[in-house]
Write a protein that holds these residues in place. Structure first.
Motif, short mmCIF file in Angstrom:
data_model
loop_
_atom_site.label_atom_id
_atom_site.label_comp_id
_atom_site.label_asym_id
_atom_site.label_seq_id
_atom_site.Cartn_x
_atom_site.Cartn_y
_atom_site.Cartn_z
N ALA A 293 0.83 -1.21 0.00
CA ALA A 293 0.00 0.00 0.00
C ALA A 293 0.86 1.26 0.00
O ALA A 293 0.57 2.24 -0.69
CB ALA A 293 -0.93 -0.01 1.21
N LEU A 294 1.96 1.23 0.76
CA LEU A 294 2.86 2.38 0.79
C LEU A 294 3.53 2.60 -0.57
O LEU A 294 3.67 3.74 -1.02
CB LEU A 294 3.92 2.19 1.88
N HIS A 295 3.92 1.53 -1.23
CA HIS A 295 4.50 1.66 -2.57
C HIS A 295 3.47 2.24 -3.54
O HIS A 295 3.81 3.09 -4.38
CB HIS A 295 5.00 0.31 -3.06
N ALA A 296 2.23 1.79 -3.45
CA ALA A 296 1.19 2.31 -4.33
C ALA A 296 0.93 3.79 -4.06
O ALA A 296 0.69 4.59 -4.98
CB ALA A 296 -0.09 1.51 -4.16
N LEU A 297 0.98 4.19 -2.81
CA LEU A 297 0.72 5.58 -2.45
C LEU A 297 1.79 6.53 -2.97
O LEU A 297 1.55 7.74 -3.08
CB LEU A 297 0.62 5.71 -0.92
N GLU A 298 2.96 6.01 -3.30
CA GLU A 298 4.02 6.85 -3.85
C GLU A 298 3.59 7.49 -5.17
O GLU A 298 4.16 8.51 -5.59
CB GLU A 298 5.28 6.02 -4.06
N ARG A 299 2.59 6.90 -5.83
CA ARG A 299 2.12 7.41 -7.12
C ARG A 299 1.00 8.44 -6.96
O ARG A 299 0.51 8.99 -7.94
CB ARG A 299 1.63 6.25 -8.00
N PHE A 300 0.57 8.68 -5.72
CA PHE A 300 -0.53 9.60 -5.47
C PHE A 300 0.00 10.94 -4.94
O PHE A 300 1.08 11.02 -4.37
CB PHE A 300 -1.49 9.02 -4.42
N SER A 301 -0.81 11.98 -5.16
CA SER A 301 -0.54 13.27 -4.55
C SER A 301 -1.12 13.26 -3.14
O SER A 301 -2.32 13.00 -2.95
CB SER A 301 -1.19 14.39 -5.38
N LEU A 302 -0.27 13.51 -2.13
CA LEU A 302 -0.70 13.41 -0.74
C LEU A 302 -0.74 14.79 -0.09
O LEU A 302 0.12 15.64 -0.34
CB LEU A 302 0.26 12.52 0.05
N SER A 303 -1.75 14.98 0.75
CA SER A 303 -1.81 16.21 1.54
C SER A 303 -0.75 16.15 2.64
O SER A 303 -0.08 15.14 2.84
CB SER A 303 -3.20 16.35 2.16
N LYS A 304 -0.62 17.26 3.38
CA LYS A 304 0.38 17.31 4.45
C LYS A 304 0.11 16.23 5.50
O LYS A 304 1.04 15.51 5.93
CB LYS A 304 0.36 18.70 5.09
N ASP A 305 -1.14 16.07 5.89
CA ASP A 305 -1.50 15.08 6.91
C ASP A 305 -1.31 13.66 6.36
O ASP A 305 -0.85 12.76 7.08
CB ASP A 305 -2.93 15.28 7.39
N GLU A 306 -1.69 13.46 5.11
CA GLU A 306 -1.54 12.13 4.50
C GLU A 306 -0.07 11.76 4.36
O GLU A 306 0.31 10.61 4.60
CB GLU A 306 -2.22 12.12 3.12
N PHE A 307 0.75 12.75 4.02
CA PHE A 307 2.18 12.47 3.89
C PHE A 307 2.79 12.15 5.25
O PHE A 307 3.68 11.29 5.36
CB PHE A 307 2.90 13.65 3.27
N ALA A 308 2.31 12.81 6.29
CA ALA A 308 2.81 12.53 7.64
C ALA A 308 2.47 11.09 8.04
O ALA A 308 3.29 10.37 8.62
CB ALA A 308 2.21 13.52 8.63
N LEU A 309 1.24 10.67 7.70
CA LEU A 309 0.83 9.29 7.99
C LEU A 309 1.69 8.30 7.20
O LEU A 309 2.17 7.30 7.74
CB LEU A 309 -0.65 9.10 7.63
N TYR A 310 1.90 8.63 5.92
CA TYR A 310 2.72 7.78 5.06
C TYR A 310 4.15 7.66 5.63
O TYR A 310 4.70 6.56 5.74
CB TYR A 310 2.76 8.37 3.65
N SER A 311 4.74 8.77 6.00
CA SER A 311 6.13 8.77 6.48
C SER A 311 6.26 8.00 7.79
O SER A 311 7.22 7.23 7.97
CB SER A 311 6.61 10.22 6.69
N GLN A 312 5.31 8.18 8.69
CA GLN A 312 5.37 7.47 9.97
C GLN A 312 5.21 5.97 9.76
O GLN A 312 5.91 5.16 10.38
CB GLN A 312 4.28 7.99 10.91
N ALA A 313 4.30 5.60 8.86
CA ALA A 313 4.08 4.17 8.59
C ALA A 313 5.32 3.56 7.96
O ALA A 313 5.70 2.42 8.29
CB ALA A 313 2.88 4.00 7.66
N ARG A 314 5.97 4.29 7.08
CA ARG A 314 7.20 3.78 6.45
C ARG A 314 8.31 3.60 7.50
O ARG A 314 9.00 2.59 7.49
CB ARG A 314 7.64 4.74 5.34
N THR A 315 8.41 4.56 8.41
CA THR A 315 9.43 4.46 9.46
C THR A 315 9.15 3.27 10.37
O THR A 315 10.06 2.52 10.74
CB THR A 315 9.45 5.75 10.30
N ASP A 316 7.88 3.09 10.73
CA ASP A 316 7.51 1.97 11.60
C ASP A 316 7.70 0.62 10.92
O ASP A 316 8.03 -0.38 11.57
CB ASP A 316 6.05 2.09 12.03
N LEU A 317 7.52 0.61 9.63
CA LEU A 317 7.53 -0.66 8.90
C LEU A 317 8.92 -1.12 8.51
O LEU A 317 9.18 -2.32 8.49
CB LEU A 317 6.67 -0.51 7.63
N ASP A 318 9.82 -0.20 8.25
CA ASP A 318 11.14 -0.58 7.72
C ASP A 318 11.86 -1.62 8.58
O ASP A 318 12.38 -2.60 8.04
CB ASP A 318 12.02 0.66 7.55
#
Length: 323
Positions: A293-318
């Motif tokens: 899902a995170l890889h797929a989201l890389e193709r989307f335009s994200l708002s500030k809040d959405e990008f924060a969620l994406y970044s935190q999830a990526r950090t937690d997942l790595d």
């Protein structure tokens, strides 16, 4: 799914399509003699299509036997070092190079594959042949696909998947298997062997229709392969709905396939983005599904809040991805 018998499978493909390969194969087979005419001799098969006729001509024009020694020596050397992975890889490469350079060597390799009974040796030969982009190997695959033996049909679609051929006759072979094959394991291989390509609108619509039906199949491996292919073939307005449905599938492999397909389908709607973000938020979602899902989201335009969620999830997942 259709429930036609194996004879129905051959009829559906058209005698001219499959028998063209079988007739061509028997023509070149070493030691075969022309059959004597009899009162009960079957009527001649219909003339094959242009593409099939060209493959048959290849069989007729090539030498009947391979030169002795070269392939035998490579094969013997490889078998004597069956526990040496490096030598095994070298043998495969040498066999492939010989077969690509010499049509007679390729014939000899195919004949060895036909006659081999040891499963490991047969698997090795299949690997070599699957890496030779030749009409002769496609012809072999077509003959195996028409077999009543499940293992031979499995071998056929394994080869075609590796060959990644977008030839019309190969698509016809695969779509016919998609309509008639009853084994889920073999059916999923046939679907996976379908190579996305630019085709006439009518043919593309027919393929999407087949894949959409197979995405509802009882077997999850068939559903997941169908969803993956839909991501590449389905450019219609219904594509998003089909992938949204797959995201809610009970089988994890189907949900994983849907996430992958979203990235390939080029869907960028807000509703699809919301579905992917929901997967990221879901504590029960698997590591692999969240990563997809995170890889797929890389193709989307994200708002500030959405990008924060994406970044935190990526950090937690790595850190967990390495486990």
């Amino acid at each position: 799914m259709h429930t036609s018998s194996r004879s129905g499978f051959l009829a559906g493909m058209g005698l001219s399509f499959v028998l063209g390969f079988v007739v061509a194969w028997r023509i070149w087979s070493p030691g075969s003699a022309a059959p004597a005419a009899t009162v009960n001799a079957p009527a001649p098969a219909p003339a094959p299509s242009a593409g099939m006729g060209q493959l048959a001509a290849l069989w007729n024009d090539a030498p009947a036997t391979a030169p002795a020694g070269s392939l035998e020596e490579i094969w013997a050397k490889g078998k004597s070092a069956k526990d040496d992975h490096q030598l095994q890889m070298e043998m495969q490469e040498q066999l492939r190079e010989k077969a690509q350079a010499d049509p007679a060597a390729l014939r000899s390799l195919i004949q060895r594959f036909d006659n081999e009974r040891d499963p490991k040796a047969r698997a090795l030969l299949k690997t070599v042949l699957s890496n030779i982009a030749s009409p002769h190997v496609v012809a072999l695959s077509a003959r195996l696909a028409a077999s009543g033996d499940a293992q031979q049909r499995q071998d056929a679609f394994d080869m075609l998947k590796q060959l990644s051929s977008n030839a019309p006759e190969v698509r016809q072979l695969l779509t016919q298997a998609m309509a008639t094959e009853q084994s889920p394991a073999i059916l999923s291989q046939a679907i996976a062997a379908l190579t996305p390509s630019v085709v006439a609108a009518g043919e593309a619509d027919a393929i999407v229709s087949q894949l959409s039906a197979l995405a509802q199949h009882a077997d999850p491996s068939v559903r997941s392969q169908s969803v993956l292919q839909l991501g590449q073939w389905d450019k219609s307005a219904q594509a998003e709905g089909r992938l949204q449905q797959a995201l809610a599938d009970q089988a994890p492999e189907v949900r994983q396939a849907a996430v992958t397909a979203i990235g390939e389908a080029g869907i960028r709607s807000d509703s699809m983005k919301a579905a992917l973000l929901e997967i990221v938020r879901n504590h029960d979602a698997s590591v692999q599904l969240k990563d997809g899902a995170l890889h797929a989201l890389e193709r989307f335009s994200l708002s500030k809040d959405e990008f924060a969620l994406y970044s935190q999830a990526r950090t937690d997942l790595d850190p967990r991805l390495g486990q």
